[in-house]
Design a protein around this motif. Structure first.
Motif, mmCIF file in Angstrom:
data_model
loop_
_atom_site.group_PDB
_atom_site.id
_atom_site.type_symbol
_atom_site.label_atom_id
_atom_site.label_comp_id
_atom_site.label_asym_id
_atom_site.label_seq_id
_atom_site.Cartn_x
_atom_site.Cartn_y
_atom_site.Cartn_z
ATOM 1 N N LEU A 1 42.015 56.695 45.489
ATOM 2 C CA LEU A 1 41.001 57.430 46.252
ATOM 3 C C LEU A 1 41.641 58.580 47.016
ATOM 4 O O LEU A 1 41.044 59.643 47.165
ATOM 5 N N GLY A 2 42.852 58.359 47.526
ATOM 6 C CA GLY A 2 43.633 59.425 48.144
ATOM 7 C C GLY A 2 43.157 59.926 49.484
ATOM 8 O O GLY A 2 43.583 60.992 49.930
ATOM 9 N N ASP A 3 42.289 59.179 50.172
ATOM 10 C CA ASP A 3 41.800 59.680 51.455
ATOM 11 C C ASP A 3 42.480 59.045 52.661
ATOM 12 O O ASP A 3 42.133 59.351 53.798
ATOM 13 N N LYS A 4 43.466 58.170 52.418
ATOM 14 C CA LYS A 4 44.207 57.544 53.514
ATOM 15 C C LYS A 4 45.702 57.643 53.235
ATOM 16 O O LYS A 4 46.127 57.590 52.089
ATOM 17 N N SER A 5 46.472 57.727 54.301
ATOM 18 C CA SER A 5 47.931 57.705 54.153
ATOM 19 C C SER A 5 48.371 56.268 53.873
ATOM 20 O O SER A 5 47.613 55.311 54.098
ATOM 21 N N GLN A 6 49.598 56.127 53.417
ATOM 22 C CA GLN A 6 50.127 54.784 53.165
ATOM 23 C C GLN A 6 50.135 53.964 54.451
ATOM 24 O O GLN A 6 49.818 52.777 54.434
ATOM 25 N N ARG A 7 50.474 54.573 55.549
ATOM 26 C CA ARG A 7 50.489 53.859 56.835
ATOM 27 C C ARG A 7 49.089 53.414 57.248
ATOM 28 O O ARG A 7 48.908 52.320 57.784
ATOM 29 N N GLU A 8 48.093 54.251 56.998
ATOM 30 C CA GLU A 8 46.712 53.865 57.310
ATOM 31 C C GLU A 8 46.270 52.684 56.452
ATOM 32 O O GLU A 8 45.646 51.751 56.953
ATOM 33 N N ILE A 9 46.597 52.734 55.179
ATOM 34 C CA ILE A 9 46.252 51.631 54.271
ATOM 35 C C ILE A 9 46.897 50.335 54.760
ATOM 36 O O ILE A 9 46.246 49.286 54.830
ATOM 37 N N ALA A 10 48.176 50.416 55.139
ATOM 38 C CA ALA A 10 48.897 49.234 55.619
ATOM 39 C C ALA A 10 48.223 48.655 56.863
ATOM 40 O O ALA A 10 48.021 47.436 56.954
ATOM 41 N N LYS A 11 47.859 49.516 57.777
ATOM 42 C CA LYS A 11 47.261 49.062 59.033
ATOM 43 C C LYS A 11 45.862 48.482 58.822
ATOM 44 O O LYS A 11 45.545 47.398 59.314
ATOM 45 N N LEU B 1 42.645 52.276 35.506
ATOM 46 C CA LEU B 1 42.582 51.724 36.863
ATOM 47 C C LEU B 1 41.443 52.352 37.670
ATOM 48 O O LEU B 1 40.716 51.656 38.362
ATOM 49 N N GLN B 2 41.290 53.665 37.570
ATOM 50 C CA GLN B 2 40.200 54.331 38.283
ATOM 51 C C GLN B 2 38.858 53.789 37.831
ATOM 52 O O GLN B 2 37.980 53.519 38.653
ATOM 53 N N THR B 3 38.690 53.637 36.539
ATOM 54 C CA THR B 3 37.426 53.127 36.005
ATOM 55 C C THR B 3 37.144 51.716 36.510
ATOM 56 O O THR B 3 36.025 51.402 36.927
ATOM 57 N N LEU B 4 38.160 50.867 36.495
ATOM 58 C CA LEU B 4 37.971 49.475 36.875
ATOM 59 C C LEU B 4 37.869 49.280 38.397
ATOM 60 O O LEU B 4 37.089 48.445 38.856
ATOM 61 N N LEU B 5 38.641 50.041 39.154
ATOM 62 C CA LEU B 5 38.707 49.800 40.592
ATOM 63 C C LEU B 5 37.744 50.640 41.414
ATOM 64 O O LEU B 5 37.274 50.191 42.460
ATOM 65 N N ILE B 6 37.465 51.845 40.974
ATOM 66 C CA ILE B 6 36.631 52.738 41.768
ATOM 67 C C ILE B 6 35.195 52.722 41.264
ATOM 68 O O ILE B 6 34.252 52.912 42.024
ATOM 69 N N ARG B 7 35.007 52.503 39.998
ATOM 70 C CA ARG B 7 33.668 52.376 39.381
ATOM 71 C C ARG B 7 32.780 53.567 39.641
ATOM 72 O O ARG B 7 31.646 53.453 40.072
#
Length: 87
Positions: free
Chosen positions: A43-53, A80-86
């Motif tokens: 999706l690319g809308d969060k940083s890795q640190r945000e995802i972790a938190k 993966l995009q097709t399966l996870l983001i739908r």
């Protein structure tokens, strides 16, 4: 053998029944976390640190997921995009 097993499953309910028979609770949790990491990174809308938190996932797990994504082919990423983001 695993591919054949999953190809023979025709609905989500059967997948939900078979996975806990084949995998431990820890393995299922690891798969859920990895799928969530891939989804967030794609999706690319969060940083890795945000995802972790937000998801209480270690930064090391997210970094491994990011590195895995970088090494994937475009076909694998699209799947993966097709399966996870739908979308």
């Amino acid at each position: 053998m695993i591919n054949e097993l999953f190809c023979d499953i025709s609905n989500k309910e059967d997948v939900s029944l078979i996975l806990p028979l084949l995998l431990s609770a820890e393995e299922l949790n690891a798969i859920r976390s990895r799928a969530l990491v891939y989804k967030e990174l794609l999706l690319g809308d969060k940083s890795q640190r945000e995802i972790a938190k937000i998801h209480n996932i270690s930064i090391a797990t997210i970094t491994r997921g990011s590195n895995n994504l970088k090494s994937m082919s475009s076909t694998e990423k699209e799947l993966l995009q097709t399966l996870l983001i739908r979308k």
